[in-house]
Design a protein around this motif. Structure first.
Motif, short mmCIF file in Angstrom:
data_model
loop_
_atom_site.label_atom_id
_atom_site.label_comp_id
_atom_site.label_asym_id
_atom_site.label_seq_id
_atom_site.Cartn_x
_atom_site.Cartn_y
_atom_site.Cartn_z
N GLY A 110 1.01 7.11 -6.49
CA GLY A 110 -0.33 7.89 -6.78
C GLY A 110 -0.09 9.42 -6.73
N LYS A 111 1.19 9.71 -6.06
CA LYS A 111 1.17 11.16 -5.79
C LYS A 111 2.07 11.78 -6.94
N GLN A 148 0.93 -1.14 0.06
CA GLN A 148 0.12 0.05 -0.02
C GLN A 148 0.70 1.31 -0.07
N VAL A 190 -10.45 6.34 4.83
CA VAL A 190 -10.24 7.11 3.87
C VAL A 190 -8.83 7.39 3.11
N THR A 191 -8.73 7.98 1.88
CA THR A 191 -7.33 7.74 1.38
C THR A 191 -6.29 8.64 2.16
N ASP A 192 -6.55 9.87 2.52
CA ASP A 192 -5.40 10.43 3.23
C ASP A 192 -6.02 11.78 4.13
N THR A 237 -7.10 7.29 8.12
CA THR A 237 -6.58 7.25 6.85
C THR A 237 -5.97 5.77 6.37
N ALA A 238 -5.85 5.58 5.21
CA ALA A 238 -5.04 4.45 4.75
C ALA A 238 -4.02 4.04 5.55
N GLU A 280 -8.80 14.08 2.75
CA GLU A 280 -10.09 13.56 2.76
C GLU A 280 -10.62 13.41 4.41
N ALA A 297 0.61 4.03 -3.02
CA ALA A 297 0.27 5.59 -2.48
C ALA A 297 1.50 6.54 -3.07
#
Lengths: 88, 271
Positions: A87-88, A80, B91-93, B144-145, B96, A84
């Protein structure tokens, strides 16, 4: 969906599990009570938990500890983390 | 027949008996009735969250095991427990998370908010919102994740290595590892918030530049906006680089955990 899970914390493993439709909440709660009463009679200290999730996958994401061992949790956390990052 | 009305004294006496153990069948049935009395409040909370586009995983009621454990660990009375029923949203971050918590404050105006991000509980970071419906509290965990990843890691460690880990005890090497991961995740999320806010600011400035008439690009206003865009791009780049470094720190900590477990497995100390 409703998921009824009997979990052995010390072993970190699910002992029994079953699924119920959203409309079967009363049945799920009754089943949980029956398992708890039975465990109490036998002096077994397992955790019995009733969870409601959109799907099995969603449940695995939010309650990973019931389904994976410590190494798997750390490895998937690493995955993960990498995802992530991309993704940024 | 499920009962719905309980006196505080009756529930606290039940809590005292459960704390002491062993448990009688009638006490387990009474506890079950008490837990079920949170059902309507739980449903109302979950329905409200679903209407806002999130699909939480709900815990219809806390397990007997966890209730007894909490009664024995803390000085709390059973009638004071605010997490008998609850749900969890991942949630993602952090941005959020902020937005979702703000929206929950709006839909549950009287709710109390416990922010464990700045003051973690033994490394645990998240935001908990306690909404109260008809006198029944329902706990909403918003993670967050990355906060969730840490929480699962900590919970599982408590399960299989030592139950004290979750509350600051257990083997010191493992506790240090957990606290270290919590810290690097907090550091990462701090810069992530800066980065995400910078992305939004950058997009706004870029839009303003694009909308500027060509003849104004070289005048004072145009130069100022272009300068802001350059500054914003620099902030973004720096934040991105810091994030990358902190991600690597997280990865290193996780790998250290895997190595530790491999060694323990060789010694036959973990299941």
């Amino acid at each position: 969906m409703i998921f009824l899970i009997e979990y052995n914390r010390r072993e970190g493993q699910i002992v029994t599990s079953c699924e119920f439709d959203d409309s079967q909440r009363r049945e799920a709660e009754n089943a949980r009570l029956e398992i708890e009463l039975d465990l109490n009679r036998r002096g077994v200290d397992h955790e019995v938990v009733l969870l409601e999730a959109a799907s099995k996958d969603a449940l695995h994401r939010t309650h990973q500890r019931y389904f994976e061992d410590l190494t798997q949790i750390l490895k998937s956390a690493g995955g993960q983390n990498e995802q992530a990052d991309r993704g940024k | 027949m499920i009962r719905n009305a309980f006196s505080k004294t009756q529930i606290d006496r039940l809590g005292d008996r459960l704390k002491g153990g062993p448990h009688t069948e009638s006490d387990l049935r009474l506890l079950d009735d008490y837990r079920r009395s949170f059902g309507e409040a739980y449903e109302a909370v979950v329905r409200t969250i679903r209407q806002r586009g999130e699909f939480p995983t709900g815990r219809l009621a806390k397990s007997t095991f966890s209730i007894v454990e909490k009664l024995r660990r803390e000085s709390i009375r059973l009638s004071q427990m605010q997490d008998i029923a609850g749900c969890r949203v991942v949630v993602t971050d952090v941005v959020e998370q902020e937005q979702f918590v703000a929206s929950l404050r709006t839909v549950f105006p009287g709710a109390s908010v416990i922010d464990r991000r700045d003051k973690p509980s033994y490394g645990y970071r998240a935001v908990h919102i306690i909404a109260e419906i008809a006198g029944k509290p329902v706990e909403i965990q918003v993670r967050t994740a990355l906060q969730h990843m840490w929480a699962e890691f900590s919970e599982k460690s408590s399960d299989v290595l030592d139950p004290a880990i979750k509350y600051g005890g257990g083997p010191s090497a493992w506790r240090s590892l957990l606290m270290g991961v919590s810290k690097v995740v907090a550091d990462y999320e701090e810069i992530e918030e800066t980065y995400l806010n910078a992305v939004t600011a950058n997009e706004k400035i870029a839009k303003a530049v694009a909308e500027l008439p060509e003849h104004e690009l070289e005048c004072r206003k145009g130069r100022e906006i272009r300068k802001s865009l350059e500054d914003s791009a620099r902030v973004l780049e720096e934040a991105r680089a810091t994030m990358e470094r902190r991600r690597k720190k997280i990865a290193n900590s996780l790998n250290a955990g895997i190595s530790f477990l491999n060694e323990k497995q060789l010694e036959g100390q973990t299941r």
